[in-house]
Scaffold this motif. Structure first.
Motif, PDB file in Angstrom:
ATOM      1  N   VAL A  36     -20.276 -11.775  20.156  1.00 23.19           N
ATOM      2  CA  VAL A  36     -18.867 -11.348  20.168  1.00 23.19           C
ATOM      3  C   VAL A  36     -18.050 -12.378  20.949  1.00 23.19           C
ATOM      4  N   PRO A  37     -16.764 -12.539  20.619  1.00 20.82           N
ATOM      5  CA  PRO A  37     -15.907 -13.489  21.316  1.00 20.82           C
ATOM      6  C   PRO A  37     -15.175 -12.834  22.493  1.00 20.82           C
ATOM      7  N   LEU A  38     -14.442 -13.658  23.257  1.00 20.57           N
ATOM      8  CA  LEU A  38     -13.608 -13.162  24.353  1.00 20.57           C
ATOM      9  C   LEU A  38     -12.335 -12.547  23.781  1.00 20.57           C
ATOM     10  N   HIS A  39     -11.912 -11.439  24.367  1.00 21.98           N
ATOM     11  CA  HIS A  39     -10.727 -10.746  23.854  1.00 21.98           C
ATOM     12  C   HIS A  39      -9.444 -11.536  24.164  1.00 21.98           C
ATOM     13  N   GLN A  40      -9.341 -12.182  25.347  1.00 24.13           N
ATOM     14  CA  GLN A  40      -8.132 -12.909  25.721  1.00 24.13           C
ATOM     15  C   GLN A  40      -8.035 -14.226  24.948  1.00 24.13           C
ATOM     16  N   PRO A  41      -6.807 -14.631  24.614  1.00 25.72           N
ATOM     17  CA  PRO A  41      -6.647 -15.913  23.913  1.00 25.72           C
ATOM     18  C   PRO A  41      -6.946 -17.094  24.826  1.00 25.72           C
ATOM     19  N   LEU A  42      -7.477 -18.145  24.243  1.00 18.44           N
ATOM     20  CA  LEU A  42      -7.843 -19.359  24.975  1.00 18.44           C
ATOM     21  C   LEU A  42      -6.967 -20.522  24.517  1.00 18.44           C
ATOM     22  N   PRO A  43      -6.796 -21.559  25.365  1.00 22.54           N
ATOM     23  CA  PRO A  43      -7.348 -21.764  26.723  1.00 22.54           C
ATOM     24  C   PRO A  43      -6.586 -20.946  27.756  1.00 22.54           C
ATOM     25  N   ILE A  44      -7.216 -20.799  28.927  1.00 27.52           N
ATOM     26  CA  ILE A  44      -6.634 -19.979  29.981  1.00 27.52           C
ATOM     27  C   ILE A  44      -7.121 -20.506  31.334  1.00 27.52           C
ATOM     28  N   LYS A  45      -6.267 -20.335  32.364  1.00 24.64           N
ATOM     29  CA  LYS A  45      -6.621 -20.721  33.736  1.00 24.64           C
ATOM     30  C   LYS A  45      -6.676 -19.485  34.618  1.00 24.64           C
ATOM     31  N   ALA A  46      -7.328 -19.617  35.739  1.00 27.38           N
ATOM     32  CA  ALA A  46      -7.469 -18.487  36.650  1.00 27.38           C
ATOM     33  C   ALA A  46      -6.146 -18.089  37.281  1.00 27.38           C
ATOM     34  N   THR A  47      -5.182 -19.000  37.301  1.00 23.40           N
ATOM     35  CA  THR A  47      -3.890 -18.721  37.928  1.00 23.40           C
ATOM     36  C   THR A  47      -2.798 -18.410  36.908  1.00 23.40           C
ATOM     37  N   THR A 112      -9.764 -25.215  33.310  1.00 22.13           N
ATOM     38  CA  THR A 112      -9.281 -24.425  32.185  1.00 22.13           C
ATOM     39  C   THR A 112     -10.462 -23.920  31.360  1.00 22.13           C
ATOM     40  N   LEU A 113     -10.486 -22.609  31.096  1.00 25.36           N
ATOM     41  CA  LEU A 113     -11.518 -22.029  30.235  1.00 25.36           C
ATOM     42  C   LEU A 113     -11.128 -22.287  28.781  1.00 25.36           C
ATOM     43  N   THR A 114     -11.962 -23.056  28.095  1.00 28.17           N
ATOM     44  CA  THR A 114     -11.638 -23.440  26.711  1.00 28.17           C
ATOM     45  C   THR A 114     -12.480 -22.699  25.674  1.00 28.17           C
ATOM     46  N   SER A 115     -13.614 -22.116  26.077  1.00 24.12           N
ATOM     47  CA  SER A 115     -14.460 -21.414  25.111  1.00 24.12           C
ATOM     48  C   SER A 115     -15.296 -20.376  25.853  1.00 24.12           C
ATOM     49  N   ALA A 116     -15.518 -19.196  25.185  1.00 27.83           N
ATOM     50  CA  ALA A 116     -16.343 -18.131  25.772  1.00 27.83           C
ATOM     51  C   ALA A 116     -16.922 -17.278  24.652  1.00 27.83           C
ATOM     52  N   VAL A 117     -18.261 -17.248  24.564  1.00 26.35           N
ATOM     53  CA  VAL A 117     -18.966 -16.489  23.528  1.00 26.35           C
ATOM     54  C   VAL A 117     -20.109 -15.742  24.205  1.00 26.35           C
ATOM     55  N   ALA A 118     -20.294 -14.454  23.855  1.00 25.79           N
ATOM     56  CA  ALA A 118     -21.342 -13.650  24.468  1.00 25.79           C
ATOM     57  C   ALA A 118     -22.278 -13.108  23.405  1.00 25.79           C
ATOM     58  N   GLU A 119     -23.555 -13.133  23.720  1.00 30.22           N
ATOM     59  CA  GLU A 119     -24.579 -12.475  22.886  1.00 30.22           C
ATOM     60  C   GLU A 119     -24.926 -11.171  23.584  1.00 30.22           C
ATOM     61  N   ASN A 129     -14.272  -8.702  27.603  1.00 29.75           N
ATOM     62  CA  ASN A 129     -13.007  -8.930  28.300  1.00 29.75           C
ATOM     63  C   ASN A 129     -13.171  -9.801  29.553  1.00 29.75           C
ATOM     64  N   LEU A 130     -12.067 -10.485  29.901  1.00 29.21           N
ATOM     65  CA  LEU A 130     -11.952 -11.129  31.221  1.00 29.21           C
ATOM     66  C   LEU A 130     -11.317 -10.098  32.133  1.00 29.21           C
ATOM     67  N   SER A 131     -12.125  -9.511  33.018  1.00 24.30           N
ATOM     68  CA  SER A 131     -11.624  -8.447  33.892  1.00 24.30           C
ATOM     69  C   SER A 131     -10.589  -8.988  34.873  1.00 24.30           C
ATOM     70  N   HIS A 132     -10.953 -10.056  35.622  1.00 17.26           N
ATOM     71  CA  HIS A 132     -10.031 -10.689  36.555  1.00 17.26           C
ATOM     72  C   HIS A 132     -10.580 -12.055  36.934  1.00 17.26           C
ATOM     73  N   ALA A 133      -9.775 -12.800  37.669  1.00 16.62           N
ATOM     74  CA  ALA A 133     -10.175 -14.141  38.130  1.00 16.62           C
ATOM     75  C   ALA A 133      -9.949 -14.237  39.636  1.00 16.62           C
ATOM     76  N   CYS A 134     -10.638 -15.180  40.242  1.00 10.67           N
ATOM     77  CA  CYS A 134     -10.551 -15.389  41.691  1.00 10.67           C
ATOM     78  C   CYS A 134     -10.234 -16.861  41.962  1.00 10.67           C
ATOM     79  N   PRO A 135      -8.956 -17.238  42.016  1.00 13.47           N
ATOM     80  CA  PRO A 135      -8.614 -18.646  42.254  1.00 13.47           C
ATOM     81  C   PRO A 135      -9.163 -19.119  43.590  1.00 13.47           C
ATOM     82  N   GLY A 136      -9.784 -20.289  43.566  1.00 16.67           N
ATOM     83  CA  GLY A 136     -10.368 -20.844  44.782  1.00 16.67           C
ATOM     84  C   GLY A 136      -9.394 -21.747  45.522  1.00 16.67           C
ATOM     85  N   THR A 137      -9.839 -22.208  46.672  1.00 15.80           N
ATOM     86  CA  THR A 137      -9.053 -23.115  47.511  1.00 15.80           C
ATOM     87  C   THR A 137      -9.732 -24.481  47.508  1.00 15.80           C
ATOM     88  N   PRO A 138      -9.009 -25.528  47.153  1.00 15.00           N
ATOM     89  CA  PRO A 138      -9.656 -26.860  47.148  1.00 15.00           C
ATOM     90  C   PRO A 138     -10.152 -27.218  48.537  1.00 15.00           C
TER      91      PRO A 138
END
Length: 255
Positions: A36-47, A112-119, A129-138
């Motif tokens: 199955v694919p990711l529900h959210q449209p791509l590409p996407i960033k954590a922020t 940037t997340l460009t592709s996501a596929v799950a078996e 689904n992408l539940s949430h993201a956790c932006p990091g600190t450089p």
């Protein structure tokens, strides 16, 4: 046996295999996996807008965290393949936080997340689904402190000094005049030359040379030339006296 009884028994026999097949069909479907694919449209960033922030257990603070989840409790992840730019492709096969329907992935900060596929396995889902993201600190990188080069002043080599062998004259002293070489001690006159015996010859004794005085009135020593002249004059007088004496003695013998 009536026709109706026979038909009822035949219907009951056919119903048993149908029930067995109906019971076995779900069990067979539950053991298969599908993609199955990711529900959210791509590409996407954590922020990006629309991405909820949250917590991502096990993700370092200097990385972006991504929490993926399946929509039903009867479905679990078997394999998750995601691709980030930068970061490349990641394949996740271990899911246990808190159950197999959750997956956590780390990526470089700002990727940037460009592709996501799950078996998946179990149930019938059309996406995850992408539940949430956790932006990091450089990570903060402190540039190395480089001490400025130490500039040494040029070394000036003084030329070697030759010590002076002459001593400066002492104030109040006078340099004595050079000594005059003479056989007669300074301050005395040369003794007069004694004349020979008186004769009637034309030779006469040579008078002695008076001593020469300096500008202050003191007597200077006679030079070697004056002393030699006096000696020669005395010798001539003696020779002349002897000659006259011989002539006289010769005349007496003739008489």
């Amino acid at each position: 046996m009536s026709f109706h009884s026979t038909a009822a028994r035949f219907t009951a026999v056919l119903a048993v295999p149908a029930a067995v097949l109906a019971t076995a069909a779900p069990a067979l479907a539950a053991g298969d996996t599908y993609t199955v694919p990711l529900h959210q449209p791509l590409p996407i960033k954590a922020t990006d807008d629309g991405v909820k922030p949250g917590e991502c257990p096990g993700i370092p603070a200097d990385k972006d965290g991504w929490h993926f989840v399946l929509p039903t409790n009867g479905t679990v992840f078997v394999k998750l393949t995601v691709t980030f730019q930068p970061g490349g492709e990641q394949v996740v096969t271990s899911f246990d936080a808190p159950t197999d329907k959750h997956a956590y992935v780390a990526s470089p900060v700002g990727a940037t997340l460009t592709s996501a596929v799950a078996e998946v396995k179990g149930g019938e889902v059309k996406w995850f689904n992408l539940s949430h993201a956790c932006p990091g600190t450089p990570p903060t990188t402190t540039p190395p402190t480089t001490a400025p080069p130490t500039t040494k002043p040029p070394v000036t080599t003084a030329p070697p000094t030759t010590p002076s062998t002459s001593k400066p004259p002492t104030e109040g002293t006078k340099t004595p005049p050079p000594a005059t070489t003479s056989s007669t001690p300074p301050g005395t006159e040369a003794p007069p030359t004694s004349p020979g015996p008186a004769t009637t010859d034309s030779a006469a004794p040579v008078p002695s040379t008076p001593a020469t005085t300096d500008g202050d009135g003191g007597s200077l020593a006679q030079t070697g030339a004056v002393a030699v002249g006096g000696i020669l004059a005395a010798a001539a007088a003696l020779i002349g006296g002897g000659y006259l004496l011989r002539r006289r003695l010769g005349g007496n013998h003739a008489a």
